[in-house]
Design an enzyme around this catalytic site. Structure first.
Site, PDB file in Angstrom:
ATOM      1  N   LYS B  88       8.384   1.600  -7.602  1.00 56.89           N
ATOM      2  CA  LYS B  88       8.414   0.489  -6.895  1.00 56.89           C
ATOM      3  C   LYS B  88       9.415  -0.700  -7.359  1.00 56.89           C
ATOM      4  O   LYS B  88      10.281  -1.521  -6.663  1.00 56.89           O
ATOM      5  CB  LYS B  88       7.244  -0.367  -6.713  1.00 56.89           C
ATOM      6  CG  LYS B  88       6.003   0.403  -6.219  1.00 56.89           C
ATOM      7  CD  LYS B  88       6.272   0.217  -4.488  1.00 56.89           C
ATOM      8  CE  LYS B  88       5.387   1.112  -3.525  1.00 56.89           C
ATOM      9  NZ  LYS B  88       5.606   1.086  -2.320  1.00 56.89           N
ATOM     10  N   GLU B 110       3.964  -8.486  -0.283  1.00 57.83           N
ATOM     11  CA  GLU B 110       2.399  -7.905   0.106  1.00 57.83           C
ATOM     12  C   GLU B 110       2.345  -6.789  -1.087  1.00 57.83           C
ATOM     13  O   GLU B 110       3.155  -6.378  -1.440  1.00 57.83           O
ATOM     14  CB  GLU B 110       2.418  -7.197   1.630  1.00 57.83           C
ATOM     15  CG  GLU B 110       2.968  -6.042   1.620  1.00 57.83           C
ATOM     16  CD  GLU B 110       4.398  -5.866   1.262  1.00 57.83           C
ATOM     17  OE1 GLU B 110       5.294  -6.801   1.330  1.00 57.83           O
ATOM     18  OE2 GLU B 110       5.079  -4.663   0.925  1.00 57.83           O
ATOM     19  N   SER B 376       6.195   9.813  -8.268  1.00 56.67           N
ATOM     20  CA  SER B 376       6.669   8.501  -8.141  1.00 56.67           C
ATOM     21  C   SER B 376       5.751   7.351  -8.994  1.00 56.67           C
ATOM     22  O   SER B 376       6.464   6.241  -9.090  1.00 56.67           O
ATOM     23  CB  SER B 376       6.118   8.207  -6.691  1.00 56.67           C
ATOM     24  OG  SER B 376       4.779   8.476  -6.375  1.00 56.67           O
TER      25      SER B 376
END
Lengths: 264, 392
Positions: B88, B110, B376
């Site tokens: 991220k 968010e 990830s």
């Protein structure tokens, strides 16, 4: 002639448009609320099609959307409720809704049904101008539906001119940077923006919405446009109404502060 | 060529279906972002931060014991080793630099599980910018440690109490807040979702993943292209990053793994391509889980990061044209795969990434295939879920 055109031809000021969410507070309230608004002198009726994710709406209208969906409201049911409405009221009716439920219904089927039951226009807040021109204008025109665009204090002059060029009903002026029902009172900064747009001398009439709740705010903004739209404040009236018809009557007359005979 | 067209669509999907109030913000981004991020000074700042702060390039690790078990040559792209524990941060670094160039003062975002929220709070701390994170009330309750991490980093965490009180509603709240305060605020969307140009912009920032895979695989195997790349898809940002430089390499199979929850047809899943149809949510036209009447349905996945009712428009397009193969992996299988990787390789994966690992059991491949799985994120945040699961 389209009822919206006729209204603005007959009346140039203090037009009052009232918004409510279909299926709220009760599933069968749609037509009774419309009749009460019309009888009390509301000039335009804006019916919200409830959606699970109303991103341009504040808590009051979100809640009404949620309850309306829990009550079982759907677009199909709404159209059934609106069948025969033109035998009862002559007030212009505008449907307001987010795109997803409408495209699932089918845009052409939706427009055709709007025409059949006597809906005059649409306000689709997540349909931007370019997408409207590319995808939907033709079908709106085919079924005689007026599309209303929003503008806000951030909208540039060029963009307002472009929106004006592609509008043919009225323009919805969002009164501030806000979602619905977020702010109360009208600031000098907002009045400046109203004046700036008024001075642009647009082809289309303008109604001001978001943050209009009572006689004072209605009067104040009416000096800058052809009228105003009340949504969240009206939903609050519905949520606390004991006797729907008379409470609607009382509220609208309070906003307008005169007795309006709509029977003519 | 697979990619975005000049109207902001990937085939039938994408676009910018936003209220007029956000038009100036979206237009500002659209007009400026490509020039800004292609600027040499921007790129060197971005690259330096990815190297020195995030810890890139992340390793491409040949997982020998996993390879032995599955009879293929399996490489793991170690995004779990990024600072903050997942891919991220690649996107939040890029977007905060962009926000600074646009002269913005405040950041909003968010978050679902809290990974994107933490990555955003982290870069806001790094750049000294005001940060507000919207998070569903339900997620706040089940992801307490990440909430505290965001607060330690100096962010405000605002509960989203509307609707289902999860990621979709946190996204609604962030969009509403952006409408209320559009001038000085930049909204850092965490996935390849939202109105154009977000999906492509986020994919570009994440594309460093496949850029590195190509270089690393060339060094290790003498070829840039593996036989397949596997990645999990919630909104789809890690998959977009892992697929990006392979979209137009037809010899590379792209495997996108969705969360099948308790089973695709159990009513408790997030398998969007299996269950969704074309719809519009959060500003783009994409595949969406919804009722017949067009109301968005609440998805379910054991991993909060895959718990989203749609997928990014690029993935909807890859599905539509058959470029990517979509696989649904159930909660229980993801948990098994997560525990298996822990035992075989000493790596506890995020449960999102564990979905991608389990896909090895559901697809066909040849024994000498070179497979890259995008790992990830790491499993620290999921410890509670692993403990509750218990079978280890």
């Amino acid at each position: 002639m389209n009822r919206i055109d006729r209204l603005f031809q007959e009346k140039q000021e203090k037009i009052l448009s009232i918004y409510f969410t279909a299926g709220y507070p009760k599933i069968d309230d749609t037509l009774p609320i419309m009749e009460a608004i019309a009888a009390a002198g509301g000039d335009v009726i804006e019916i919200g099609i409830p959606f699970s994710d109303p991103i341009a709406d504040g808590p009051t209208i979100q809640e009404s959307n949620k309850l309306a969906l829990e009550n079982g409201m759907t677009l199909k049911l709404l159209f059934r409720q609106l069948e025969g409405m033109r035998e009862k009221i002559s007030t212009p009716v505008v449907l307001m809704g987010y795109l997803n439920p409408i495209i699932q219904y089918g845009m052409e089927a939706f427009c055709s049904k709007c025409q059949e039951v006597g809906v005059d226009g649409l306000i689709l807040p997540d349909l931007p101008m370019q997408q409207y021109l590319d995808e939907f204008k033709e079908v709106f025109d085919q079924y005689g539906l007026k599309n209303t665009f929003l503008i806000s204090p951030q909208t540039s002059e060029n963009r307002i001119r472009e929106i004006d060029r592609h509008s043919d009903g009225f323009i919805y002026m969002v009164s501030s940077h806000s979602i619905t029902g977020a702010k109360s009172g009208i600031s000098d900064q907002q009045l400046e923006y109203f004046q700036r747009v008024k001075d642009m001398d647009l082809n289309n009439p303008r109604l001001i919405g978001f943050g209009i709740s009572d006689h004072e705010s209605f009067e104040k903004v009416s000096g800058y446009a052809h009228g105003a739209i009340i949504g969240s404040a009206f939903i609050k009236v519905l949520s606390s109404a004991k006797e729907l018809k008379s409470d609607i009557q009382t509220y609208i007359q309070e906003v307008k502060k005169y007795n309006y005979d709509h029977s003519s | 060529m697979i990619g975005i067209d000049d109207k902001g669509f990937y085939g039938k999907f994408g676009g910018a279906y936003i209220p007029e109030m956000l038009h100036p913000n979206i237009e500002e981004l659209k007009q400026n972002y490509v020039a800004i991020i292609e600027d040499k000074a921007f790129q060197s700042q971005f690259d330096n931060l990815l190297t020195d702060y995030v810890g890139r390039p992340t390793p491409l690790y040949l997982a020998s014991r996993l390879s032995e078990k599955y009879k293929a040559k399996i490489y793991l792209k170690r995004e779990d080793l990024c600072h903050t524990g997942a891919h991220k941060v690649n996107n939040t670094i890029g977007q905060i630099l962009l926000a600074q160039k646009l002269g913005k003062k405040r950041i909003i975002a968010e978050t679902g599980a809290g990974q994107h929220g933490v990555a955003t709070a982290t870069v806001c701390a790094l750049m000294g910018m005001d940060c507000t994170i919207y998070m569903g009330e339900v997620d706040i309750a089940r992801q307490r440690p990440n909430v505290e991490r965001m607060k330690i980093l100096g962010a405000k965490v605002i509960p989203a109490s509307s609707g289902s009180k999860t990621l979709k509603d946190a996204t609604n709240e962030a969009m509403r807040q952006w409408i209320n305060d559009p001038v000085d605020t930049h909204y850092i969307i965490g996935s390849v979702v939202g109105p154009d140009p977000y999906p492509e912009m986020v994919a570009k920032f994440q594309s460093v993943i496949s850029k590195e895979i190509k270089i690393q695989l060339k060094e290790k195997e003498g070829r840039e292209n593996p036989d397949m790349v596997i990645a999990c898809v919630g909104g789809g940002s890690n998959a977009a990053g892992a697929f990006y430089h392979y979209y137009n390499e037809p010899d590379v199979r792209l495997i996108a793994v969705e969360a099948a929850g308790l089973g695709i047809h159990s009513g408790k899943s997030a398998a969007t391509t299996a269950l969704g149809k074309m719809g519009i949510l959060h500003g783009s036209k994409t595949l969406l889980m919804q009722t017949e009447d067009g109301q968005v349905v609440e998805p379910h996945s054991i991993s909060a990061g895959l718990d989203y009712p749609g997928i990014g428009p690029i993935h909807a397009h890859l599905f539509d044209i058959g470029r990517a193969e979509f696989v649904g992996v159930e909660d229980k299988h993801a948990m098994e795969a997560g525990i298996e990787l822990s035992k075989l390789e000493g790596i506890i994966p995020a449960i999102e990434s564990a979905h991608a690992l389990y896909a090895l059991n559901q697809i066909e491949y040849k024994p000498d295939d070179i497979i890259v799985i995008n790992l990830s994120g790491r499993g620290d945040k999921d410890l509670e879920t692993y403990i509750k699961w218990g079978k280890y």
